[in-house]
Design a protein around this motif. Structure first.
Motif, PDB file in Angstrom:
ATOM      1  N   ILE A 225       0.840  -1.201   0.000  1.00  0.00           N
ATOM      2  CA  ILE A 225       0.000   0.000   0.000  1.00  0.00           C
ATOM      3  C   ILE A 225       0.878   1.255   0.000  1.00  0.00           C
ATOM      4  O   ILE A 225       0.645   2.191  -0.775  1.00  0.00           O
ATOM      5  CB  ILE A 225      -0.942  -0.002   1.218  1.00  0.00           C
ATOM      6  CG1 ILE A 225      -1.947  -1.150   1.109  1.00  0.00           C
ATOM      7  CG2 ILE A 225      -1.676   1.336   1.349  1.00  0.00           C
ATOM      8  CD1 ILE A 225      -2.810  -1.347   2.339  1.00  0.00           C
ATOM      9  N   ASN A 226       1.886   1.275   0.865  1.00  0.00           N
ATOM     10  CA  ASN A 226       2.781   2.433   0.931  1.00  0.00           C
ATOM     11  C   ASN A 226       3.444   2.703  -0.413  1.00  0.00           C
ATOM     12  O   ASN A 226       3.591   3.855  -0.836  1.00  0.00           O
ATOM     13  CB  ASN A 226       3.858   2.213   1.994  1.00  0.00           C
ATOM     14  CG  ASN A 226       3.286   2.115   3.392  1.00  0.00           C
ATOM     15  OD1 ASN A 226       2.169   2.555   3.655  1.00  0.00           O
ATOM     16  ND2 ASN A 226       4.041   1.516   4.297  1.00  0.00           N
ATOM     17  N   ASP A 227       3.871   1.645  -1.091  1.00  0.00           N
ATOM     18  CA  ASP A 227       4.621   1.782  -2.343  1.00  0.00           C
ATOM     19  C   ASP A 227       3.731   2.138  -3.528  1.00  0.00           C
ATOM     20  O   ASP A 227       4.137   2.914  -4.402  1.00  0.00           O
ATOM     21  CB  ASP A 227       5.382   0.491  -2.655  1.00  0.00           C
ATOM     22  CG  ASP A 227       6.493   0.209  -1.663  1.00  0.00           C
ATOM     23  OD1 ASP A 227       6.919   1.157  -0.967  1.00  0.00           O
ATOM     24  OD2 ASP A 227       6.917  -0.959  -1.561  1.00  0.00           O
ATOM     25  N   HIS A 228       2.523   1.572  -3.564  1.00  0.00           N
ATOM     26  CA  HIS A 228       1.701   1.700  -4.762  1.00  0.00           C
ATOM     27  C   HIS A 228       0.592   2.745  -4.652  1.00  0.00           C
ATOM     28  O   HIS A 228       0.187   3.323  -5.668  1.00  0.00           O
ATOM     29  CB  HIS A 228       1.071   0.350  -5.117  1.00  0.00           C
ATOM     30  CG  HIS A 228       2.040  -0.668  -5.603  1.00  0.00           C
ATOM     31  ND1 HIS A 228       2.801  -1.443  -4.762  1.00  0.00           N
ATOM     32  CD2 HIS A 228       2.415  -1.014  -6.871  1.00  0.00           C
ATOM     33  CE1 HIS A 228       3.580  -2.240  -5.471  1.00  0.00           C
ATOM     34  NE2 HIS A 228       3.363  -2.000  -6.750  1.00  0.00           N
ATOM     35  N   VAL A 229       0.087   2.982  -3.426  1.00  0.00           N
ATOM     36  CA  VAL A 229      -1.021   3.928  -3.279  1.00  0.00           C
ATOM     37  C   VAL A 229      -0.787   4.817  -2.050  1.00  0.00           C
ATOM     38  O   VAL A 229      -1.512   4.709  -1.052  1.00  0.00           O
ATOM     39  CB  VAL A 229      -2.388   3.212  -3.205  1.00  0.00           C
ATOM     40  CG1 VAL A 229      -2.823   2.708  -4.560  1.00  0.00           C
ATOM     41  CG2 VAL A 229      -2.349   2.048  -2.211  1.00  0.00           C
ATOM     42  N   PRO A 230       0.197   5.695  -2.101  1.00  0.00           N
ATOM     43  CA  PRO A 230       0.433   6.594  -0.959  1.00  0.00           C
ATOM     44  C   PRO A 230      -0.727   7.565  -0.776  1.00  0.00           C
ATOM     45  O   PRO A 230      -1.456   7.874  -1.722  1.00  0.00           O
ATOM     46  CB  PRO A 230       1.716   7.327  -1.366  1.00  0.00           C
ATOM     47  CG  PRO A 230       1.722   7.273  -2.865  1.00  0.00           C
ATOM     48  CD  PRO A 230       1.123   5.951  -3.223  1.00  0.00           C
ATOM     49  N   PHE A 231      -0.886   8.037   0.451  1.00  0.00           N
ATOM     50  CA  PHE A 231      -1.934   9.010   0.748  1.00  0.00           C
ATOM     51  C   PHE A 231      -1.533  10.368   0.195  1.00  0.00           C
ATOM     52  O   PHE A 231      -0.388  10.813   0.352  1.00  0.00           O
ATOM     53  CB  PHE A 231      -2.154   9.093   2.260  1.00  0.00           C
ATOM     54  CG  PHE A 231      -3.286   9.998   2.651  1.00  0.00           C
ATOM     55  CD1 PHE A 231      -4.593   9.669   2.340  1.00  0.00           C
ATOM     56  CD2 PHE A 231      -3.045  11.182   3.330  1.00  0.00           C
ATOM     57  CE1 PHE A 231      -5.648  10.499   2.697  1.00  0.00           C
ATOM     58  CE2 PHE A 231      -4.089  12.015   3.700  1.00  0.00           C
ATOM     59  CZ  PHE A 231      -5.395  11.674   3.380  1.00  0.00           C
ATOM     60  N   LEU A 232      -2.471  11.071  -0.438  1.00  0.00           N
ATOM     61  CA  LEU A 232      -2.138  12.281  -1.193  1.00  0.00           C
ATOM     62  C   LEU A 232      -2.599  13.585  -0.551  1.00  0.00           C
ATOM     63  O   LEU A 232      -1.990  14.631  -0.785  1.00  0.00           O
ATOM     64  CB  LEU A 232      -2.730  12.185  -2.609  1.00  0.00           C
ATOM     65  CG  LEU A 232      -2.242  11.020  -3.468  1.00  0.00           C
ATOM     66  CD1 LEU A 232      -2.920  11.060  -4.831  1.00  0.00           C
ATOM     67  CD2 LEU A 232      -0.726  11.052  -3.623  1.00  0.00           C
ATOM     68  N   HIS A 233      -3.671  13.569   0.213  1.00  0.00           N
ATOM     69  CA  HIS A 233      -4.203  14.839   0.727  1.00  0.00           C
ATOM     70  C   HIS A 233      -3.267  15.467   1.758  1.00  0.00           C
ATOM     71  O   HIS A 233      -2.758  14.786   2.656  1.00  0.00           O
ATOM     72  CB  HIS A 233      -5.579  14.644   1.363  1.00  0.00           C
ATOM     73  CG  HIS A 233      -6.685  14.501   0.371  1.00  0.00           C
ATOM     74  ND1 HIS A 233      -6.823  15.326  -0.724  1.00  0.00           N
ATOM     75  CD2 HIS A 233      -7.728  13.620   0.314  1.00  0.00           C
ATOM     76  CE1 HIS A 233      -7.878  14.960  -1.417  1.00  0.00           C
ATOM     77  NE2 HIS A 233      -8.444  13.931  -0.807  1.00  0.00           N
ATOM     78  N   ARG A 234      -3.072  16.762   1.636  1.00  0.00           N
ATOM     79  CA  ARG A 234      -2.315  17.538   2.613  1.00  0.00           C
ATOM     80  C   ARG A 234      -3.098  18.799   2.934  1.00  0.00           C
ATOM     81  O   ARG A 234      -3.709  19.407   2.053  1.00  0.00           O
ATOM     82  CB  ARG A 234      -0.930  17.919   2.061  1.00  0.00           C
ATOM     83  CG  ARG A 234      -0.023  16.739   1.738  1.00  0.00           C
ATOM     84  CD  ARG A 234       0.428  16.008   2.993  1.00  0.00           C
ATOM     85  NE  ARG A 234       1.340  14.908   2.685  1.00  0.00           N
ATOM     86  CZ  ARG A 234       0.954  13.666   2.439  1.00  0.00           C
ATOM     87  NH1 ARG A 234      -0.345  13.363   2.451  1.00  0.00           N
ATOM     88  NH2 ARG A 234       1.833  12.722   2.187  1.00  0.00           N
TER      89      ARG A 234
END
Length: 267
Positions: A225-234
């Protein structure tokens, strides 16, 4: 008053106090602190044992009952929380890195700016596969927005805008009422559903390779999950309070997805 949510990760505080007991104590502490601050601003320096307020309860037979709540009683109820704060240090579900950081809230009313922000996150034809999934979910799950309509009637209480905002994408249109229903009125959010919501609302990329999307429902590992779909909202400087709270909610949704546990909601 708002949308309360909790990452459903098993922990000693939840086992010892129960989920309802933990939430009740946290709400008691927050309510007590808010009222003490209100009294202090008015120049009232009394001890909390001499402060109180009246709460009106609506009973099943339609009558009302008024109860006087003493602030010290709320503080006493919340005191037990201190015993369990050390368990929050290093907990993988601790989104905010504070005590009981697996719990959060989106305060009412949800701003019109935040409602527009949610609609703007949705995929369109530039992300055809995710756009197709969004349309399929709205159609097959029957997200008409009817369940959210009564909230809109109480103008300014739950939703700031008196009318649902809309977004049209070709032949497909979706309203703020449907968005509210999709996010908050469908019960606990299980991991596979969380993966879809994160795609729909920009928490993870809506433009994933097909082989990655296939694995989203049952990801191989947290590292995957970390490698392929990182969290984007900031959180950004121009975000209003509702948008900030929504971004925190999506971060909690992402953490729950990584931990393979649901998000529990109290709307």
């Amino acid at each position: 008053m708002g949308i309360d949510y909790m990452i459903g990760y098993d922990s000693e505080p939840k086992r010892a106090l129960t989920i309802a007991g933990l939430m009740g104590r946290l709400k008691s502490r927050e309510r007590a602190q808010t009222i003490i601050e209100l009294y202090r601003r008015q120049g009232d320096m009394r001890s909390p044992e001499f402060m109180g307020f009246e709460m009106v309860r609506h009973t099943a037979d339609g009558t009302e009952e008024t109860e006087t709540i003493v602030i010290q009683d709320l503080l006493d109820l919340a005191e037990e929380l201190k015993l369990y704060e050390p368990y929050c240090v290093g907990c993988p579900a601790n989104r905010s890195e504070t005590s009981f950081g697996c719990i959060g809230a989106i305060n009412y009313p949800l701003s019109a700016e935040a409602e527009r922000w949610l609609l703007d996150q949705l995929p369109d034809n530039s992300h055809p596969l995710t756009f197709m999934l969004l349309q399929k979910a709205v159609r097959e799950m029957g997200y008409t927005g009817d369940a959210a309509s009564p909230l809109r009637v109480q103008q300014g209480v739950f939703l700031e805008s008196p009318i649902p905002l809309e977004r049209r994408m070709g032949d497909f249109s979706i309203s703020g009422n449907q968005i509210f229903e999709l996010l908050f009125l469908s019960g606990p959010i299980k991991p596979a559903h969380a993966a879809l919501l994160l795609q729909f609302f920009g928490g993870i990329s809506p433009n994933l390779d097909a082989d990655v999307m296939i694995q989203l429902a049952t990801p191989p590992s947290q590292d995957w999950i970390n490698d392929h779909v990182p969290f984007l909202h900031r959180v950004a400087a121009g975000d209003d309070a509702s948008i900030v709270s929504l971004k925190h909610f999506f971060q909690a949704l992402y953490l729950a997805y990584r931990l393979d546990v649901p998000i529990l909601l109290d709307v």
